[in-house]
Design an enzyme around this catalytic site. Structure first.
Site, short mmCIF file in Angstrom:
data_model
loop_
_atom_site.label_atom_id
_atom_site.label_comp_id
_atom_site.label_asym_id
_atom_site.label_seq_id
_atom_site.Cartn_x
_atom_site.Cartn_y
_atom_site.Cartn_z
N GLY A 11 47.95 68.01 92.48
CA GLY A 11 49.24 67.65 91.86
C GLY A 11 49.01 66.64 90.74
O GLY A 11 48.18 65.75 90.89
N ARG A 72 46.04 73.98 92.01
CA ARG A 72 45.64 73.66 93.39
C ARG A 72 44.56 74.63 93.88
O ARG A 72 44.38 74.81 95.07
CB ARG A 72 46.88 73.67 94.30
CG ARG A 72 47.83 72.50 94.04
CD ARG A 72 48.57 72.12 95.31
NE ARG A 72 49.65 71.18 95.07
CZ ARG A 72 49.50 69.86 95.08
NH1 ARG A 72 48.30 69.33 95.28
NH2 ARG A 72 50.54 69.07 94.87
N ASP A 103 42.82 63.55 97.76
CA ASP A 103 41.81 63.63 98.82
C ASP A 103 41.15 65.02 98.91
O ASP A 103 39.93 65.11 99.08
CB ASP A 103 42.40 63.19 100.16
CG ASP A 103 43.53 64.09 100.60
OD1 ASP A 103 44.49 64.24 99.83
OD2 ASP A 103 43.46 64.64 101.71
N THR A 125 46.82 59.83 92.85
CA THR A 125 47.96 60.45 93.55
C THR A 125 49.12 59.47 93.58
O THR A 125 48.92 58.27 93.77
CB THR A 125 47.65 60.87 95.01
OG1 THR A 125 48.87 61.21 95.67
CG2 THR A 125 46.98 59.77 95.83
N ILE A 126 50.30 60.01 93.42
CA ILE A 126 51.48 59.15 93.58
C ILE A 126 51.62 58.72 95.04
O ILE A 126 52.27 57.74 95.34
CB ILE A 126 52.79 59.83 93.11
CG1 ILE A 126 53.11 61.07 93.94
CG2 ILE A 126 52.76 60.13 91.63
CD1 ILE A 126 54.55 61.55 93.79
N ASP A 127 50.98 59.46 95.97
CA ASP A 127 51.16 59.19 97.41
C ASP A 127 50.46 57.91 97.87
O ASP A 127 50.78 57.39 98.95
CB ASP A 127 50.63 60.36 98.25
CG ASP A 127 51.31 61.67 97.93
OD1 ASP A 127 52.41 61.64 97.33
OD2 ASP A 127 50.75 62.73 98.26
N ASP A 129 47.57 57.41 99.16
CA ASP A 129 47.05 57.54 100.52
C ASP A 129 45.54 57.73 100.59
O ASP A 129 45.02 58.21 101.60
CB ASP A 129 47.77 58.71 101.23
CG ASP A 129 47.58 60.03 100.51
OD1 ASP A 129 46.97 60.04 99.42
OD2 ASP A 129 48.04 61.06 101.02
N GLY A 170 55.45 61.82 99.14
CA GLY A 170 54.42 61.04 99.82
C GLY A 170 53.61 61.86 100.81
O GLY A 170 52.74 61.36 101.50
N ARG A 171 53.98 63.13 100.91
CA ARG A 171 53.35 64.05 101.87
C ARG A 171 53.34 63.46 103.27
O ARG A 171 54.40 63.12 103.76
CB ARG A 171 51.94 64.42 101.40
CG ARG A 171 51.59 65.84 101.83
CD ARG A 171 50.22 66.25 101.45
NE ARG A 171 50.07 66.70 100.09
CZ ARG A 171 50.45 67.90 99.63
NH1 ARG A 171 51.07 68.75 100.41
NH2 ARG A 171 50.26 68.25 98.39
N ARG A 265 75.65 61.84 101.98
CA ARG A 265 75.13 62.68 100.89
C ARG A 265 73.60 62.52 100.84
O ARG A 265 73.06 61.55 101.36
CB ARG A 265 75.71 62.27 99.55
CG ARG A 265 77.18 62.55 99.39
CD ARG A 265 77.43 64.05 99.22
NE ARG A 265 78.79 64.31 98.81
CZ ARG A 265 79.82 64.44 99.64
NH1 ARG A 265 79.64 64.33 100.93
NH2 ARG A 265 81.04 64.70 99.17
N GLN A 273 59.60 62.11 90.43
CA GLN A 273 58.73 60.95 90.69
C GLN A 273 57.34 61.11 90.09
O GLN A 273 56.59 60.16 89.99
CB GLN A 273 58.57 60.75 92.21
CG GLN A 273 59.84 60.38 92.89
CD GLN A 273 59.80 60.73 94.39
OE1 GLN A 273 59.53 59.91 95.22
NE2 GLN A 273 60.11 61.99 94.73
O1 F6P Z 1 50.44 64.89 96.61
C1 F6P Z 1 51.37 64.62 95.61
C2 F6P Z 1 52.65 65.33 95.87
O2 F6P Z 1 53.56 65.01 94.84
C3 F6P Z 1 53.27 65.08 97.25
O3 F6P Z 1 53.94 63.86 97.30
C4 F6P Z 1 54.16 66.29 97.38
O4 F6P Z 1 54.42 66.64 98.72
C5 F6P Z 1 53.35 67.38 96.72
O5 F6P Z 1 52.47 66.73 95.83
C6 F6P Z 1 54.19 68.38 95.96
O6 F6P Z 1 53.33 69.36 95.48
P1 F6P Z 1 53.77 70.52 94.51
O7 F6P Z 1 53.75 69.97 93.11
O8 F6P Z 1 52.72 71.56 94.69
O9 F6P Z 1 55.13 70.96 94.88
#
Ligand code: F6P
Length: 341
Positions: A11, A72, A103, A125-127, A129, A170-171, A265, A273
């Protein structure tokens, strides 16, 4: 003259272009050549290469996404590992590969280095992690966007006396939720690292109502399990085989509304993000990582990644980075909890 290949995989995240620019600028300073691999590992397997010099990377510092593209695809999932990349490596005289990824990508980078290809990793990664680094670039930008969204949602929630559930990415980890939740003053935060009881969340919101505060913001990480009795729809998989997450916020909002009668809501922030210009912090971090990665690659280092540690950029074994996924520590979440309700 050594030739460095650079690729971005997985991503995207804000700051990738700053890394590429950093690699190219440092390489040029040290008389090394850089070629870019298009579309991540897929391009390496298919031989899609483009030369990169200072002119090619001018003006990209502030741009989101990646000028090289990403995918990916993975040589160990969709190919035969090094054997599927060998032709491109040899045809372009690539001496060392700089791999910018999360990762999964770094795990493949490590395997390639074990198969004999010199590889230097750059964690992204934005996550936030990835183990072995204090922070990944992209995270600060994502937190900024999520925080701004919470600020905006809070005013409309207040105007309408509503609960708004804000679902962030954030997965399997809750870094964005925890940081943005603290920064935005969330009334409850739900993350995958810590079990939650929907009835405790509901009690918190009811307490606010009793005090006359008739709106609430609940921040939810996309990777949390739904409340009992609220079944998730089956998730589709991405090319890597991961579940495509998103939507649990709707189930949590439904559970809250069912138990309280408070109008609720949902706002799923999603790829918002990940897009757009990187924050100043991420631009600087990504630039430093790109420059350091070029130095290590030119010096012939391999099997390592560049990492932020106590504000310094340091080499760390890739094996350390891919060992496990880094979650939100208890003490940090405890700080967030202090402000619930
Ligand atoms: O790992 C980064 C991330 O943005 C996660 O936070 C999210 O679940 C995933 O990638 C979304 O992936 P895609 O762009 O394949 O929908």
């Amino acid at each position: 003259m050594s030739v460095l290949g650079v690729l971005t995989a997985g991503g995207d995240c804000p700051g990738l272009n700053a890394v590429i620019r950093g690699v190219v600028a440092r390489a040029e300073e040290r008389d090394a050549e850089v070629v870019g691999v298009l579309n991540g590992w897929e391009g390496l397997m298919q031989g899609r290469i483009t030369p990169l010099d200072r002119d090619a990377v001018r003006g990209i510092l502030t741009r989101g996404g990646t000028i090289l593209g990403t995918s990916r695809m993975d040589p160990y999932v969709h190919g035969d590992g090094y054997a599927s990349c060998e032709r491109t490596i040899n045809a372009n005289g690539i001496d060392s590969l700089i791999v910018v990824g999360g990762d999964g990508t770094l795990r493949s980078a490590l395997k390639l280095s074990e198969e004999g290809l010199p590889v230097v990793g750059v964690p992204k990664t934005i996550d936030n992690d990835i183990c072995g680094t204090d922070m990944t670039f992209g995270f600060d930008t994502a937190v900024g966007i999520a925080t701004e969204a919470i600020d905006r949602l809070a005013t409309t929630a207040e105007a309408h006396n509503r609960v708004i559930v804000v679902e962030v990415m954030g997965r399997t980890k809750g870094w964005i939720a925890t940081y943005a939740g603290i920064a935005g003053g969330a009334d409850a935060i739900i993350v995958p690292e810590f079990d939650y009881d929907i009835d405790d969340i509901v009690d918190t919101l009811k307490r606010r109502h009793r005090k006359g505060i008739r709106y609430s913001i609940v921040v939810v990480a996309e990777g949390v399990t739904p409340p009992p009795g609220y079944e998730p729809v089956e998730q589709r998989k991405d090319a890597f085989g991961f579940d495509r997450l998103g939507g649990v916020g709707y189930l949590i909002a439904a559970a809250i509304e069912d138990r309280t009668g408070f109008e609720s809501r949902v706002s799923v922030l999603g790829h918002m993000q990940r897009g757009g210009t990187p924050s100043a912090f991420d631009r600087v971090l990504a630039t430093r990582l790109g420059v350091a990665a070029a130095d290590l690659a030119i010096d012939g280092e391999s099997g390592i990644m560049v990492a932020l540690r106590s504000m310094c950029i340091e080499p760390v074994p890739l094996s350390e980075a891919v060992d496990s996924i880094r979650g939100v520590p208890e003490r940090l979440f405890e700080t967030a909890r202090t402000f619930f309700g």
